[in-house]
Design a protein around this motif. Structure first.
Motif, short mmCIF file in Angstrom:
data_model
loop_
_atom_site.label_atom_id
_atom_site.label_comp_id
_atom_site.label_asym_id
_atom_site.label_seq_id
_atom_site.Cartn_x
_atom_site.Cartn_y
_atom_site.Cartn_z
N ILE A 91 1.81 -17.50 -13.61
CA ILE A 91 0.97 -17.97 -12.49
C ILE A 91 1.48 -17.40 -11.17
CG2 ILE A 91 0.32 -20.03 -11.17
CD1 ILE A 91 0.36 -21.53 -13.91
N MET A 92 2.78 -17.46 -10.96
CA MET A 92 3.34 -16.96 -9.70
C MET A 92 3.19 -15.44 -9.59
SD MET A 92 6.66 -19.37 -9.12
CE MET A 92 7.04 -18.68 -7.52
N LEU A 93 3.29 -14.74 -10.70
CA LEU A 93 3.12 -13.29 -10.69
C LEU A 93 1.70 -12.92 -10.26
CD1 LEU A 93 4.50 -10.57 -11.37
CD2 LEU A 93 3.51 -10.78 -13.63
N ARG B 45 0.43 -3.56 2.45
CA ARG B 45 0.06 -2.17 2.15
C ARG B 45 0.81 -1.62 0.95
NH1 ARG B 45 3.92 0.72 6.30
NH2 ARG B 45 5.34 -0.98 6.41
N PHE B 46 1.60 -2.45 0.30
CA PHE B 46 2.41 -1.99 -0.82
C PHE B 46 1.66 -2.15 -2.13
CE2 PHE B 46 5.33 -3.55 2.44
CZ PHE B 46 5.87 -2.33 2.81
N THR B 47 2.03 -1.33 -3.08
CA THR B 47 1.38 -1.34 -4.39
C THR B 47 2.41 -1.63 -5.47
OG1 THR B 47 1.79 1.01 -4.77
CG2 THR B 47 -0.25 0.42 -3.59
N PHE B 48 1.93 -1.74 -6.69
CA PHE B 48 2.84 -1.94 -7.82
C PHE B 48 3.79 -0.75 -7.95
CE2 PHE B 48 3.93 -1.71 -12.36
CZ PHE B 48 4.58 -2.93 -12.46
N ALA B 49 3.31 0.45 -7.63
CA ALA B 49 4.18 1.64 -7.68
C ALA B 49 5.35 1.50 -6.72
CB ALA B 49 3.37 2.89 -7.38
N THR B 50 5.12 0.91 -5.56
CA THR B 50 6.19 0.68 -4.59
C THR B 50 7.28 -0.18 -5.22
OG1 THR B 50 4.61 0.74 -2.77
CG2 THR B 50 6.73 -0.26 -2.31
N LEU B 51 6.86 -1.24 -5.87
CA LEU B 51 7.82 -2.13 -6.54
C LEU B 51 8.56 -1.39 -7.65
CD1 LEU B 51 5.44 -5.17 -7.06
CD2 LEU B 51 7.22 -5.01 -5.34
N LEU B 52 7.81 -0.74 -8.50
CA LEU B 52 8.38 -0.09 -9.67
C LEU B 52 9.37 1.00 -9.29
CD1 LEU B 52 8.14 -0.39 -12.70
CD2 LEU B 52 6.38 1.37 -12.67
N PHE C 106 0.88 -10.95 -6.75
CA PHE C 106 0.13 -9.69 -6.69
C PHE C 106 -1.15 -9.84 -5.89
CE2 PHE C 106 2.50 -7.97 -10.47
CZ PHE C 106 3.08 -6.93 -9.77
N ALA C 107 -1.84 -10.96 -6.03
CA ALA C 107 -3.07 -11.18 -5.27
C ALA C 107 -2.77 -11.23 -3.78
CB ALA C 107 -3.74 -12.47 -5.72
N GLU C 108 -1.72 -11.94 -3.40
CA GLU C 108 -1.34 -12.02 -2.00
C GLU C 108 -0.87 -10.67 -1.46
OE1 GLU C 108 2.37 -14.03 -0.63
OE2 GLU C 108 0.93 -15.36 0.37
N THR C 109 -0.07 -9.97 -2.24
CA THR C 109 0.41 -8.66 -1.82
C THR C 109 -0.75 -7.69 -1.65
OG1 THR C 109 2.52 -9.01 -2.92
CG2 THR C 109 1.94 -6.74 -2.44
N TYR C 110 -1.69 -7.72 -2.57
CA TYR C 110 -2.85 -6.84 -2.49
C TYR C 110 -3.69 -7.14 -1.26
CZ TYR C 110 -7.13 -4.42 -3.75
OH TYR C 110 -8.23 -3.61 -3.75
N ALA C 111 -3.86 -8.42 -0.96
CA ALA C 111 -4.71 -8.81 0.17
C ALA C 111 -4.03 -8.61 1.52
CB ALA C 111 -5.11 -10.28 0.01
N LEU C 112 -2.72 -8.84 1.59
CA LEU C 112 -2.04 -8.86 2.89
C LEU C 112 -1.10 -7.70 3.15
CD1 LEU C 112 -1.09 -12.66 2.92
CD2 LEU C 112 -3.08 -11.56 3.98
#
Length: 138
Positions: A94-96, A108-115, A100-106
């Protein structure tokens, strides 16, 4: 002092290292935004891995052998096993999704940035693990 440095040398090292580590955040507030995004989620993943390790070891066995000892101030009952096995993985999912929803909306970072950042740190840790262990162990 435990590693053969004088107190003055250790203090100088900590001051210089702290100042150097603080330069990126002094130069741009966005640096901290990146780190909050990347390592905030990293803490969630870390908690999930701890939960999986306890599950693999055996939640009941972990509780009985490592938590409820003669040296423990508290006694944890069977409810803890259920929380570790079911609630924590569900909460992580649930938190994941929320993160991701909050990061996507607010952000400029992507999953690639994290990875990418996780992989870089992971490779550094793998590369220098033995060296660091020898240095810390004396």
């Amino acid at each position: 002092i435990d590693h053969g440095w004088s107190r003055e040398k250790a203090i100088r090292f900590v001051v210089v290292a702290s100042a150097l580590a603080g330069l990126p955040s002094a130069a741009s507030i966005h640096f901290l935004e990146n780190q909050d995004t990347v390592w905030g989620l990293g803490l969630l993943v870390s908690g999930l891995f701890v939960s999986f390790a306890v599950i693999k070891y055996g939640a009941t066995r972990f509780r009985e052998e490592l938590i409820n000892t003669e040296y423990s101030d508290i006694y944890i009952k069977r409810w803890w096993d259920i929380v570790i096995k079911y609630a924590i993985p569900l909460e992580f999912g649930i938190m994941l999704i929320w993160f991701f929803a909050e990061t996507y909306a607010l952000s400029r970072f992507t999953f690639a940035t994290l990875l990418i950042q996780w992989v870089v740190v992971f490779l550094i840790i793998i590369r220098y693990n033995r060296t660091l262990a020898k240095w810390i162990g004396g």
